[in-house]
Design a protein around this motif. Structure first.
Motif, short mmCIF file in Angstrom:
data_model
loop_
_atom_site.label_atom_id
_atom_site.label_comp_id
_atom_site.label_asym_id
_atom_site.label_seq_id
_atom_site.Cartn_x
_atom_site.Cartn_y
_atom_site.Cartn_z
N PRO A 150 -25.87 -8.08 -17.45
CA PRO A 150 -26.72 -8.04 -16.26
C PRO A 150 -27.00 -6.63 -15.76
CG PRO A 150 -24.53 -8.81 -15.70
CD PRO A 150 -24.57 -8.68 -17.19
N LEU A 151 -28.19 -6.48 -15.24
CA LEU A 151 -28.55 -5.23 -14.57
C LEU A 151 -28.13 -5.34 -13.11
CD1 LEU A 151 -32.16 -4.47 -15.87
CD2 LEU A 151 -30.02 -3.43 -16.60
N ASP A 152 -27.76 -4.22 -12.55
CA ASP A 152 -27.35 -4.15 -11.15
C ASP A 152 -28.08 -2.96 -10.54
OD1 ASP A 152 -26.00 -3.41 -8.76
OD2 ASP A 152 -24.17 -4.39 -9.46
N SER A 153 -28.77 -3.16 -9.45
CA SER A 153 -29.56 -2.09 -8.85
C SER A 153 -28.71 -0.88 -8.45
CB SER A 153 -30.34 -2.60 -7.64
OG SER A 153 -29.45 -3.08 -6.66
N GLU A 195 -40.53 -3.94 -7.02
CA GLU A 195 -40.81 -4.14 -8.45
C GLU A 195 -39.53 -4.08 -9.27
OE1 GLU A 195 -45.36 -2.35 -8.44
OE2 GLU A 195 -43.66 -1.00 -8.70
N ILE A 196 -38.62 -3.17 -8.90
CA ILE A 196 -37.33 -3.08 -9.60
C ILE A 196 -36.53 -4.36 -9.38
CG2 ILE A 196 -35.10 -1.89 -9.65
CD1 ILE A 196 -36.66 0.73 -9.08
N ASP A 197 -36.52 -4.88 -8.15
CA ASP A 197 -35.81 -6.13 -7.87
C ASP A 197 -36.36 -7.27 -8.72
OD1 ASP A 197 -34.22 -4.82 -6.02
OD2 ASP A 197 -35.35 -5.55 -4.26
N ILE A 215 -35.25 -6.79 -12.35
CA ILE A 215 -33.84 -7.18 -12.51
C ILE A 215 -33.71 -8.69 -12.54
CG2 ILE A 215 -31.60 -7.21 -11.33
CD1 ILE A 215 -32.25 -4.33 -10.37
N ARG A 216 -34.40 -9.38 -11.65
CA ARG A 216 -34.34 -10.85 -11.61
C ARG A 216 -34.81 -11.45 -12.93
NH1 ARG A 216 -37.22 -15.27 -11.06
NH2 ARG A 216 -39.26 -14.26 -10.88
N GLY A 268 -32.43 -13.17 -16.01
CA GLY A 268 -32.68 -14.58 -16.33
C GLY A 268 -33.12 -14.80 -17.76
N SER A 269 -33.11 -13.78 -18.58
CA SER A 269 -33.59 -13.91 -19.95
C SER A 269 -32.44 -14.09 -20.93
CB SER A 269 -34.43 -12.69 -20.32
OG SER A 269 -33.64 -11.53 -20.30
N ARG A 270 -32.80 -14.30 -22.18
CA ARG A 270 -31.85 -14.43 -23.28
C ARG A 270 -32.23 -13.45 -24.38
NH1 ARG A 270 -28.28 -16.58 -20.70
NH2 ARG A 270 -28.15 -18.78 -20.29
N VAL A 271 -31.24 -13.03 -25.14
CA VAL A 271 -31.45 -12.10 -26.26
C VAL A 271 -31.88 -12.90 -27.48
CG1 VAL A 271 -30.30 -10.45 -27.79
CG2 VAL A 271 -29.73 -10.50 -25.35
#
Length: 161
Positions: A43-46, A68-70, A73-74, A78-81
């Motif tokens: 996960p990304l964290d701001s 836009e950054i938020d 990140i959302r 929420g995606s998959r590799v």
């Protein structure tokens, strides 16, 4: 004699600390090596992000706003590799600059965002998946978000000329 031997050993230990082959292997701070197909990316964290830039290869770079950054990140979290077995010449590239100097990039790959990671010195991380190219994120929503933002970058560059 013992004093000379101690000095030589201390010097050798000190030198090895600066040589990658002697010391422990440096790990990239972002857990890029743990990317696995079908799993969520780390996960990304701001709080770990210094800035995010989006660039079109035909236009200037655009720095994303906080909103836009938020959203990025959302969508990212929420995606998959997934493995990537081929690429195209990207129309856009998004650079996520972390506070430690490392950079994660998301590149246009026709319908998904392809991931690549570089350490603070610019050294590119090896592909951790079985794909021929760097892994992708399977979020069409993330791809569309970045593609649409890249059109904004292009429009701004054209009106600035």
């Amino acid at each position: 004699m013992k004093r000379k031997l101690s000095a030589v050993l201390a010097l050798a230990v000190l030198c090895c600390a600066f040589l990658p082959s002697c010391g422990a292997r440096a790990e990239l701070p972002y857990p890029y090596a743990s990317l696995q197909p079908g799993k969520a990316p780390p996960p990304l964290d701001s709080s770990l992000i210094r800035s995010v830039e989006l660039s079109r290869y035909t236009a200037d770079t655009y720095e994303l706003t906080g909103e836009e950054i938020d959203e990025l990140i959302r969508l990212y979290n929420g995606s998959r590799v997934q493995n990537c077995y081929g690429g195209i010449t990207p129309g856009f590239i998004c650079f996520i600059h972390f506070t430690d100097g490392t950079v994660l990039s998301l590149r246009d790959n026709s319908s998904f965002a392809e991931l690549a990671y570089r350490d603070a010195a610019g050294k590119r991380a090896a592909n951790p998946t079985e794909g021929h190219e760097d892994p992708e994120l399977n979020s069409r929503e993330l791809y569309d978000f970045l593609r649409d933002l890249s059109q904004t970058v292009l429009a701004r560059a054209e009106t600035a000329q």
